[in-house]
Scaffold this motif. Structure first.
Motif, PDB file in Angstrom:
ATOM      1  N   LEU A  83       0.562  -1.151   0.052  1.00 19.40           N
ATOM      2  CA  LEU A  83       0.194   0.175  -0.283  1.00 19.40           C
ATOM      3  C   LEU A  83       0.985   1.527   0.605  1.00 19.40           C
ATOM      4  CD1 LEU A  83      -2.889  -1.096   2.103  1.00 19.40           C
ATOM      5  CD2 LEU A  83      -3.038  -1.438   0.100  1.00 19.40           C
ATOM      6  N   GLN A 114      -8.076   6.087  -0.232  1.00 19.06           N
ATOM      7  CA  GLN A 114      -8.434   4.533   1.006  1.00 19.06           C
ATOM      8  C   GLN A 114      -9.813   4.898   1.747  1.00 19.06           C
ATOM      9  OE1 GLN A 114      -5.582   5.842   4.409  1.00 19.06           O
ATOM     10  NE2 GLN A 114      -3.670   5.730   2.324  1.00 19.06           N
ATOM     11  N   ASN A 115     -10.707   5.682   2.031  1.00 22.32           N
ATOM     12  CA  ASN A 115     -11.767   5.023   2.263  1.00 22.32           C
ATOM     13  C   ASN A 115     -12.910   3.755   1.303  1.00 22.32           C
ATOM     14  OD1 ASN A 115     -11.717   6.010   4.476  1.00 22.32           O
ATOM     15  ND2 ASN A 115     -12.072   8.130   3.847  1.00 22.32           N
ATOM     16  N   TYR A 117     -10.973   1.867  -0.821  1.00 22.36           N
ATOM     17  CA  TYR A 117     -10.840   0.920  -1.887  1.00 22.36           C
ATOM     18  C   TYR A 117     -10.803  -0.126  -0.134  1.00 22.36           C
ATOM     19  CZ  TYR A 117      -5.683   1.713   0.199  1.00 22.36           C
ATOM     20  OH  TYR A 117      -4.095   2.252   0.816  1.00 22.36           O
ATOM     21  N   ILE A 118     -10.755   0.234   0.734  1.00 19.54           N
ATOM     22  CA  ILE A 118     -11.058  -0.245   2.440  1.00 19.54           C
ATOM     23  C   ILE A 118     -12.203  -0.991   2.050  1.00 19.54           C
ATOM     24  CG2 ILE A 118     -10.978  -0.438   4.976  1.00 19.54           C
ATOM     25  CD1 ILE A 118      -8.563   2.648   4.814  1.00 19.54           C
ATOM     26  N   GLY A 127      -8.197  -0.722   8.482  1.00 20.19           N
ATOM     27  CA  GLY A 127      -7.802   0.143   7.432  1.00 20.19           C
ATOM     28  C   GLY A 127      -6.222   0.455   7.699  1.00 20.19           C
TER      29      GLY A 127
END
Length: 164
Positions: A83, A114-115, A117-118, A127
């Motif tokens: 990541l 990120q939000n 794909y997490i 996360g």
């Protein structure tokens, strides 16, 4: 003169060879990762999310390499998903993978939100790194771990994923 040229060519080859033979790091977008996570196969996937700046991630990476070697002749696949920022691919990730001698498949997730794909990977994932999924879709088994794992813990998870 001819011998000198051959010697120089050999030295150049030896200097470049480790880079050419180094483990490849594939840069992927979320759909490629989702496709792998949703395969309706009896293969057990051990997917570890890590980064070069994450000390606990680095400390547990040898366990994934040992797991890969132990289960090489079985339906078990280890995937290490970096990541790190894609801009760090050549400066950090590839040199790290080469220095560590990683033989597992390595992907770098090229996503900025990120939000999004997490949640797309696992709604229960906060996360935090390291994060590991052990899944076998044919057997409808999915385990998640949001902490560093020992080799024994990884093996236990793989055995559970493969159980009838």
């Amino acid at each position: 003169m001819n011998k000198l040229l051959r010697l120089l060519a050999l030295l150049l080859l030896l200097a470049v060879a480790p880079v050419a033979w180094a483990q490849q790091v594939r840069v992927v977008k979320l759909p490629a990762l989702q496709q792998l996570l949703q395969r309706p196969t009896d293969t057990t996937y051990v997917v570890n999310f890590w980064a070069t700046w994450c000390k606990p991630c680095i400390e547990e990476l040898p366990h994934f390499e040992q797991l890969r070697a132990r289960y090489a002749r079985q339906k078990v696949q280890v995937l290490l998903v970096s990541l790190d920022f894609p801009s760090k691919l050549d400066a950090k990730v590839r040199p790290f993978v080469q220095k560590q001698g990683l033989k597992s498949r390595v992907w770098l997730l090229n996503e900025t939100d990120q939000n999004a794909y997490i949640d797309a990977i696992d709604r229960q994932w906060s996360g935090a790194l390291p994060f590991t999924l052990v899944l076998n879709n044919a057997r409808q088994r999915r385990q998640r771990f949001e902490q560093p794992l020992t080799l024994a813990e990884l093996e236990k998870a793989v055995v559970a994923a493969q159980a009838p």
